[in-house]
Design a protein around this motif. Structure first.
Motif, mmCIF file in Angstrom:
data_model
loop_
_atom_site.group_PDB
_atom_site.id
_atom_site.type_symbol
_atom_site.label_atom_id
_atom_site.label_comp_id
_atom_site.label_asym_id
_atom_site.label_seq_id
_atom_site.Cartn_x
_atom_site.Cartn_y
_atom_site.Cartn_z
ATOM 1 N N THR A 5 18.232 -18.685 -18.882
ATOM 2 C CA THR A 5 19.315 -19.376 -18.184
ATOM 3 C C THR A 5 18.754 -20.582 -17.440
ATOM 4 O OG1 THR A 5 19.050 -17.957 -16.255
ATOM 5 C CG2 THR A 5 20.716 -17.289 -17.844
ATOM 6 N N LEU A 7 19.954 -23.773 -14.283
ATOM 7 C CA LEU A 7 20.793 -24.009 -13.113
ATOM 8 C C LEU A 7 21.369 -25.412 -13.173
ATOM 9 C CD1 LEU A 7 18.644 -22.590 -10.141
ATOM 10 C CD2 LEU A 7 20.622 -21.511 -11.233
ATOM 11 N N LYS A 11 23.473 -25.515 -8.492
ATOM 12 C CA LYS A 11 22.793 -24.206 -8.522
ATOM 13 C C LYS A 11 23.659 -23.098 -9.122
ATOM 14 C CE LYS A 11 19.351 -25.093 -4.969
ATOM 15 N NZ LYS A 11 19.734 -26.354 -4.347
ATOM 16 N N LYS A 12 24.539 -23.511 -10.049
ATOM 17 C CA LYS A 12 25.321 -22.524 -10.792
ATOM 18 C C LYS A 12 24.551 -22.174 -12.059
ATOM 19 C CE LYS A 12 29.530 -22.973 -12.770
ATOM 20 N NZ LYS A 12 30.768 -23.722 -12.955
ATOM 21 N N GLU A 13 24.461 -20.896 -12.352
ATOM 22 C CA GLU A 13 23.689 -20.460 -13.510
ATOM 23 C C GLU A 13 24.456 -20.711 -14.814
ATOM 24 O OE1 GLU A 13 22.359 -16.178 -14.562
ATOM 25 O OE2 GLU A 13 20.939 -16.888 -13.047
ATOM 26 N N TRP A 14 23.762 -21.139 -15.860
ATOM 27 C CA TRP A 14 24.397 -21.306 -17.171
ATOM 28 C C TRP A 14 23.405 -20.896 -18.249
ATOM 29 C CZ3 TRP A 14 23.128 -25.410 -20.801
ATOM 30 C CH2 TRP A 14 22.083 -26.206 -20.369
ATOM 31 N N THR A 15 23.931 -20.576 -19.427
ATOM 32 C CA THR A 15 23.080 -20.133 -20.531
ATOM 33 C C THR A 15 22.984 -21.244 -21.572
ATOM 34 O OG1 THR A 15 23.824 -17.869 -20.180
ATOM 35 C CG2 THR A 15 22.750 -18.340 -22.288
#
Ligand code: SF4
Ligand code: SF4
Length: 87
Positions: A5, A7, A11-15
């Protein structure tokens, strides 16, 4: 399965979805994906066919891909496939 993953700036997590392959039957060699990729992943390749040369784009440096999918979004032929990678 856990995937790699990233950021966002907030600072939002994404794949990330990394480029897997380009279908050379679908690719018409327009070069849009090549121009949009900022990470030197894609490269043009010319092949000689019977009476003419055909240009298409290949995944030359897959290890450079950051998984942004910009190339796939610009491809009107739907030639790209993507996949996340295991962490
Ligand atoms: S945008 Fe699609 S059709 Fe155009 S060169 Fe890239 S893969 Fe081929
Ligand atoms: S997913 Fe992004 S970094 Fe990877 S090849 Fe496409 S445009 Fe380049």
């Amino acid at each position: 399965m856990a995937y790699v993953t990233g950021l966002t700036r907030g600072k939002k997590e994404w794949t990330p979805q990394f480029v897997n392959a380009i279908d050379d039957e679908l690719c018409i060699g327009c070069g849009r994906c090549f121009k949009i990729c900022a990470h030197d992943v894609l490269a043009p390749k010319e092949v000689d066919e019977e009476e003419s040369a055909k240009m298409f784009i290949t995944v030359a440096n897959p290890e450079n891909c950051i998984g942004c999918e910009a190339c796939g979004r610009t491809c009107k032929k739907g030639a790209f496939s993507f996949e996340p990678i295991a962490a």
